[in-house]
Structure formats: structure tokens, C-alpha cells
Design a protein around this motif. Structure first.
Motif, PDB file in Angstrom:
ATOM      1  N   ARG A  43       0.237   1.737 -12.018  1.00 15.80           N
ATOM      2  CA  ARG A  43      -0.300   0.729 -11.096  1.00 15.80           C
ATOM      3  C   ARG A  43       0.575  -0.526 -11.121  1.00 15.80           C
ATOM      4  NH1 ARG A  43      -2.918   3.526  -9.662  1.00 15.80           N
ATOM      5  NH2 ARG A  43      -5.167   3.458  -9.929  1.00 15.80           N
ATOM      6  N   ALA A  60       0.829  -1.206   0.000  1.00 13.90           N
ATOM      7  CA  ALA A  60       0.000   0.000   0.000  1.00 13.90           C
ATOM      8  C   ALA A  60       0.862   1.253   0.000  1.00 13.90           C
ATOM      9  CB  ALA A  60      -0.937   0.001   1.203  1.00 13.90           C
ATOM     10  N   SER A  89     -10.648   5.797  -9.732  1.00 13.91           N
ATOM     11  CA  SER A  89     -11.655   5.610  -8.692  1.00 13.91           C
ATOM     12  C   SER A  89     -12.813   6.596  -8.825  1.00 13.91           C
ATOM     13  CB  SER A  89     -11.004   5.767  -7.316  1.00 13.91           C
ATOM     14  OG  SER A  89     -11.970   5.789  -6.294  1.00 13.91           O
ATOM     15  N   GLN A 146      -6.314   3.091   0.630  1.00 15.76           N
ATOM     16  CA  GLN A 146      -6.532   4.226  -0.270  1.00 15.76           C
ATOM     17  C   GLN A 146      -7.571   5.183   0.303  1.00 15.76           C
ATOM     18  OE1 GLN A 146      -7.560   2.911  -4.219  1.00 15.76           O
ATOM     19  NE2 GLN A 146      -5.531   2.107  -4.670  1.00 15.76           N
ATOM     20  N   ASP A 147      -8.648   4.620   0.868  1.00 14.73           N
ATOM     21  CA  ASP A 147      -9.681   5.459   1.484  1.00 14.73           C
ATOM     22  C   ASP A 147      -9.097   6.274   2.644  1.00 14.73           C
ATOM     23  OD1 ASP A 147     -11.531   4.470  -0.284  1.00 14.73           O
ATOM     24  OD2 ASP A 147     -12.362   2.986   1.099  1.00 14.73           O
ATOM     25  N   GLN A 189       2.209   1.522  -3.524  1.00 13.99           N
ATOM     26  CA  GLN A 189       1.207   1.829  -4.549  1.00 13.99           C
ATOM     27  C   GLN A 189       0.613   3.228  -4.377  1.00 13.99           C
ATOM     28  OE1 GLN A 189      -2.740   1.634  -4.275  1.00 13.99           O
ATOM     29  NE2 GLN A 189      -2.312   2.836  -6.104  1.00 13.99           N
ATOM     30  N   ILE A 190       0.221   3.581  -3.152  1.00 14.04           N
ATOM     31  CA  ILE A 190      -0.478   4.858  -2.949  1.00 14.04           C
ATOM     32  C   ILE A 190       0.504   6.030  -3.011  1.00 14.04           C
ATOM     33  CG2 ILE A 190      -1.931   6.176  -1.391  1.00 14.04           C
ATOM     34  CD1 ILE A 190      -2.900   3.473  -0.231  1.00 14.04           C
ATOM     35  N   ALA A 237      -3.705   7.592  -8.575  1.00 16.56           N
ATOM     36  CA  ALA A 237      -3.245   6.642  -7.550  1.00 16.56           C
ATOM     37  C   ALA A 237      -4.393   5.879  -6.897  1.00 16.56           C
ATOM     38  CB  ALA A 237      -2.438   7.366  -6.478  1.00 16.56           C
ATOM     39  N   LEU A 238      -5.639   6.277  -7.180  1.00 17.11           N
ATOM     40  CA  LEU A 238      -6.797   5.665  -6.523  1.00 17.11           C
ATOM     41  C   LEU A 238      -7.539   4.740  -7.477  1.00 17.11           C
ATOM     42  CD1 LEU A 238      -8.189   8.844  -4.718  1.00 17.11           C
ATOM     43  CD2 LEU A 238      -6.600   7.148  -3.821  1.00 17.11           C
ATOM     44  N   SER A 239      -8.112   3.667  -6.930  1.00 13.36           N
ATOM     45  CA  SER A 239      -8.817   2.663  -7.732  1.00 13.36           C
ATOM     46  C   SER A 239     -10.281   2.583  -7.310  1.00 13.36           C
ATOM     47  CB  SER A 239      -8.148   1.297  -7.575  1.00 13.36           C
ATOM     48  OG  SER A 239      -6.775   1.378  -7.898  1.00 13.36           O
TER      49      SER A 239
END
Length: 573
Positions: A303, A89, A332, A158-159, A92-93, A126-128
């Protein structure tokens, strides 16, 4: 008022009609809502022209969307996230956001002096999409697989990242240390107030109204709007207040009941949000289309670049490292929320938001197709990467037909899930000699690592591939066991697997599971010697529990189960 009611009616009808079309076309309904808003809005059919109506519809939908996202954030899951999810995380983020900001800065997008296009584009990339990913993984029954759990863990974090960004977003134009600290202090006051009230006040109130569904619903809405207005008074966004209100409510005992009561209302207003968002999208210019395609390409590439390497370096194997990257390759719905807030704050131009909306639409279609066919893509990718010299977990594995002394395994377990996990636990306790005769073939890196640590022979590989079966020593084994039901098998079925096993080893005893009664005859015809029906075992256990309950002996039955579970350490708990 009549105009607003008419506009809501038009939005609802358009969303329903196009939602049905999307279901028939097996596409995300969010995509249908965006298209519906685009069609009925000022750009095409002009059925809804009032800017005030559009803004009201969008803001209400956005508040409920964030409130429900907060309700569904599980703080305990974040705390319990393993190092694999936490490390991937972070890569990725943070890695995706930093790469995105640098990439769009190099392309000339502004960042600073009142314009933050590069920042918003980098974070958006960066968000899915939680909605798309969970829907597809649920349909494929992959939420409980290792790649599925990693994917969901990344979505939850991510949230959390978005919550942190929303805390500083209102102060972007004045990012001095003092202003930043003041923003953090305001957020701290908001969070502390909401959590204290939800911890010490709300449980008592909801206990009194729990039997009155309408008051539970109204109470949840009142709590949502209380959070919105408290945030507004603290000079934060109402959207931030709605999100914190949802997260705070998710921690108290009545959260599941509240979620169930609010879900239908949530669906309605979320629909209005995406339809309202679609109404703000003009007919695209070539510049907007070009930026949307660029954002799509960067999202997919970044990603893979930020998700695959950390998982691979933590020895998750090529397949389990590639699937989360593939699952997460879209923009996202939260990115659209951030873009909407960015336009409202004057941080970005409307063209940036429109490009993000088109990128969401494009990747929603492409990623749904890719996730539906993810197993075939992962197999192709594994072969290609191995041909380029990338080592998989099977590179250092000892073949299951050779324990180092030249003695082959008499029993091969093909695939490893909960039934096999319970079998291994039983044999470890009751029959360790028989356990020495067993070897496992599976492509779950957690299974591979745990069985290896326990000294149990294991071969890393995909049992749907003939070369894996041959390399595992199928032709030398005396008993071949598949314990995985058809819906969990990837690229094969038990009937197909049994036929393949029988063609390689005509003399082995083959044991396989059946999902339905009709499968039993087909598996015997394919060459199985014995077919397992887990429903019969469960039915027998349920009958014994019923008999115990009727005779007043249910505590004895429970004690027997507790004795079996005592000290049990399964590979898959």
C-alpha cells in the motif's frame, strides 16, 4: 425451519453482545461479528452446526451487502475524480494487484489449471476496508480534508475494480477469448437491462409508492432479487446481480429515500453475513496464521509502495502523500466477499479464505490504531524522510516573512480553510492592496499550489510546529490570524497555538476562533486580542433571512447573496 430460526437468533444475539464489547473497546463492529460467528460456530461452542443454515445466512447477507455497496457507489464522483485521484488509483489498485500476484506466485501459490490462489490473494491485498476507513475518518472529521478526499476517491474506484473482476470471475477456469467475450457480453446485457429499467421504469413506479414506506422497502428488495435472478439466468453470480442492481438504483431520483429505507435491513443481513463468515473459520493452523501474517505485511508494504510515490510525484507533499497510504492499509471486507466466492467456485482452498479472514482481523485492529494516531505518525515520517534527503513542498517555498524584496508580510493567516478562502476571495475583489500585506502558512498542497498561482505569498508548513512558525516570520508580523476551528487543527488547539504565538511575538495582534462560548475567555487568557464566533455571524444572517421572509422580501435577500457569489472563484470552493 425451526433450526434456521434458532440459528439466526443465536447469530443475532452473539453479534449484539460482542458488538457492544467492540464499541467499548473502540474497535470495528465487523471484527466483533467475525469473532461472534467464530465462537458460536462449529469450531468452538457448536451452537450453530447446520452447514445449510450457515450457507443460507451467509448468502443472504452477502447479497444485501453488495446491493448496499452498489447503492452507495457514486458514478458522478468517479466521473468528476481529478487526475490526482485517478492516477493514484491506477497505481494503487492495478499496481497493488500485480505486485500481489507476482509476490504470491514467487512463493509457490498456484495460478491456473483450476487453482487461482495467487490471483485472489493479490486482489485481496489491493483492496481496503470502506467500513473501517469511513468510520474512523468520520469520527476524526477528516472526510473533507485533502487526504480524506483522496482516500475516499480510491475506495470508490476500488469498488469499480471489483465489479470488473466479478464480471470475469465465473469464467476463470476457461479463460479463452471466446469465453471471455461471452462473459463480457453477458455482463453488458445485465448492466444495460438494469440501467434501462432503472432509468425509464422505476422512477414512475416509485413516484406512485413514494408515500408508502413499506412499498418503497419491498420495491427495493424486489429490484435487488430481480437483479440476482437475472444474473443467474445469464450464468453470472447472484452477487454480481445484487451489486449492479444497487449501482443502477443509485442513479435514479429516489436513491436516497431507498437507501434510508433499506439501511436498517442492510445492517441486519450484513451482520448475518459476517457472523456467517466467522462460523466458517476453523481453529487456525500454524500455516494459516503464517499466511495471514504474511498477507498483513505485504498489504501494508504494497500500500505504501503503490500509493505514496504517485501522490508525491504529483507534488502533494510528504504528509498528504503518506496519510492516504496509511488510511488504506488494511484488508477489505470486499476481499472476504471475493474469498467466499472463490471457495464456492473451487478457485481457492478454504485455508486461503481463512488466512484472509485472520489478516482482516489483525489489520482492522492495527490500522484503526494507526489511523487514530495518523497525525503523529505523519509528522514522524515527514521528519525521517526529510532527514534522508526527500524534499517536501517547503523546500522551494519562499518564507512568508520575505517576498523577495526584503519586505515582510504584516498579516499572517495560520492555516487555511473555508473562512480564510472566503476572506481571500473578498479581498481579491474589494481590497487588493490589503491582500498584498497577507501571507498564508498551511500544509495543504492544493492551497499551496493555488495561492502561489494567484501570486499570494504562502509558506508550506505545519502550524502546530514551533519551527514552522519561526521560519514563517511570526516574530516580525503585526497581525496573526488563526481561522481554523479546533476540530480541524492537527496536533494543537487554538488555545495552545495562541500561547505559542504570544511567546514568540509578545506585541502582535492575535485573532483566533472559538468553537464554544466557554472557549472565548480561555483564548483571551491565553493572549488573544480578538476572538471570532462564527455562530454569531451565522445567527445574524439567519435573523436577516427570517425578517426578509416575514416581510415578503426573501427574494431580495437571495439576490444579495447571488450578487456576492457571482464570479466568485475561491481557493476552496
Amino acid at each position: 425451519m425451526h433450526s434456521l430460526l434458532f440459528d439466526i437468533a443465536v447469530c443475532t444475539i452473539a453479534a449484539w453482545v460482542l458488538g457492544v464489547v467492540a464499541q467499548l473497546a473502540r474497535q470495528p463492529v465487523i471484527l466483533a461479528y467475525l469473532v461472534g460467528g467464530f465462537l458460536v460456530g462449529p469450531s468452538v461452542m457448536k451452537l450453530v452446526k447446520s452447514q445449510e443454515s450457515i450457507e443460507t445466512i451467509s448468502e443472504l447477507g452477502l447479497i444485501f451487502l453488495l446491493f448496499m455497496i452498489g447503492l452507495e457507489i457514486d458514478l458522478k464522483k468517479i466521473v468528476r475524480s481529478g487526475k490526482v485521484i485517478l492516477a493514484s488509483a491506477g497505481s494503487q489498485i492495478l499496481g497493488g494487484a500485480i505486485l500481489g500476484i507476482l509476490f504470491f506466485l514467487l512463493l509457490g501459490f498456484p495460478m491456473g489449471q483450476g487453482r487461482w490462489d495467487a490471483l485472489y490473494l493479490g486482489i485481496a491485498a489491493a483492496l481496503s476496508s470502506t467500513v473501517i476507513i469511513v468510520k474512523v475518518l468520520y469520527d476524526k472529521r477528516e472526510l473533507d480534508t485533502l487526504p480524506g478526499r483522496v482516500t475516499l476517491g480510491l475506495l470508490v474506484l476500488q469498488d469499480l475494480f471489483v465489479i470488473l473482476f466479478l464480471a470475469v470471475q465465473p469464467s476463470l477456469n476457461d479463460l479463452r477469448i471466446g469465453v471471455l467475450l461471452l462473459s463480457i457480453a453477458r455482463v453488458a446485457v445485465l448492466v444495460l437491462t438494469m440501467f434501462l429499467v432503472s432509468r425509464y421504469v422505476l422512477p414512475h413506479l416509485f413516484r406512485y409508492i413514494a408515500r408508502l414506506p413499506e412499498l418503497v422497502l419491498v420495491g427495493a428488495l424486489a429490484w435487488c432479487f430481480f437483479g440476482c435472478e437475472l444474473a443467474e439466468q445469464l450464468h453470472l453470480s447472484r452477487e454480481m446481480g445484487a451489486l449492479v442492481a444497487g449501482v443502477a438504483l443509485s442513479t435514479f431520483p429516489y436513491a436516497l429515500d431507498v437507501t434510508a429505507k433499506v439501511t436498517s435491513l442492510r445492517d441486519f443481513f450484513v451482520t448475518l453475513f459476517f457472523v456467517g463468515l466467522g462460523m466458517t473459520i476453523p481453529i487456525p493452523t500454524w500455516n494459516v496464521i503464517g499466511l495471514a501474517l504474511l498477507l498483513c505485511a505485504f498489504t501494508v508494504v504494497s500500500r505504501i509502495a503503490t500509493t505514496f510515490p504517485p501522490l508525491y510525484w504529483m507534488r502533494q507533499g510528504i504528509r498528504a502523500s503518506a496519510l492516504p497510504a496509511l488510511n488504506l492499509s488494511q484488508v477489505s471486507e470486499f476481499s472476504l466477499v471475493l474469498m467466499t466466492l472463490g471457495v464456492a467456485a473451487g478457485h481457492i482452498s478454504p485455508d486461503i479464505k481463512n488466512a484472509a479472514s485472520f489478516a482482516f482481523v489483525i489489520l482492522a485492529v492495527v490500522s484503526t490504531f494507526a489511523m487514530t494516531n495518523s497525525d503523529a505518525i505523519a509528522r514522524w515520517l515527514t521528519r525521517r524522510l526529510k532527514s534522508f534527503g526527500l524534499r517536501d513542498l517547503d523546500a522551494s517555498a519562499t518564507p512568508a516573512d520575505d517576498d523577495g524584496d526584503g519586505h515582510g508580510a504584516r498579516i499572517l493567516l495560520l492555516g487555511f480553510f473555508r473562512t480564510a478562502s472566503s476572506l481571500i476571495a473578498d479581498l481579491e475583489r474589494d481590497d487588493p492592496d490589503l491582500l498584498k500585506e497577507i501571507a498564508v502558512v498551511d500544509f495543504n498542497p492544493v492551497v499551496f499550489a493555488n495561492l502561489t498561482a494567484r501570486g499570494i505569498k504562502v509558506q508550506y508548513g505545519d502550524i502546530s510546529q514551533r519551527e514552522t512558525l519561526v521560519h514563517a516570520g511570526i516574530e516580525k508580523a503585526e497581525i496573526l490570524v488563526s481561522s481554523i476551528p479546533d476540530f480541524l487543527l492537527k496536533g494543537s488547539t487554538n488555545e495552545r497555538l495562541v500561547r505559542q504565538l504570544r511567546s514568540i511575538n509578545p506585541d502582535a495582534v492575535i485573532i483566533a476562533p472559538a468553537d464554544t462560548l466557554a472557549d472565548v475567555a480561555q483564548l483571551y487568557e491565553a493572549g488573544a486580542n480578538y476572538v471570532m464566533l462564527s455562530r454569531l455571524t451565522e445567527a445574524r444572517d439567519l435573523r436577516e433571512a427570517l425578517t426578509s421572509a416575514l416581510s415578503g422580501q426573501v427574494d431580495t435577500k437571495r439576490a444579495e447573496l447571488a450578487a456576492r457569489l457571482d464570479g466568485r472563484a475561491e481557493v476552496l470552493a
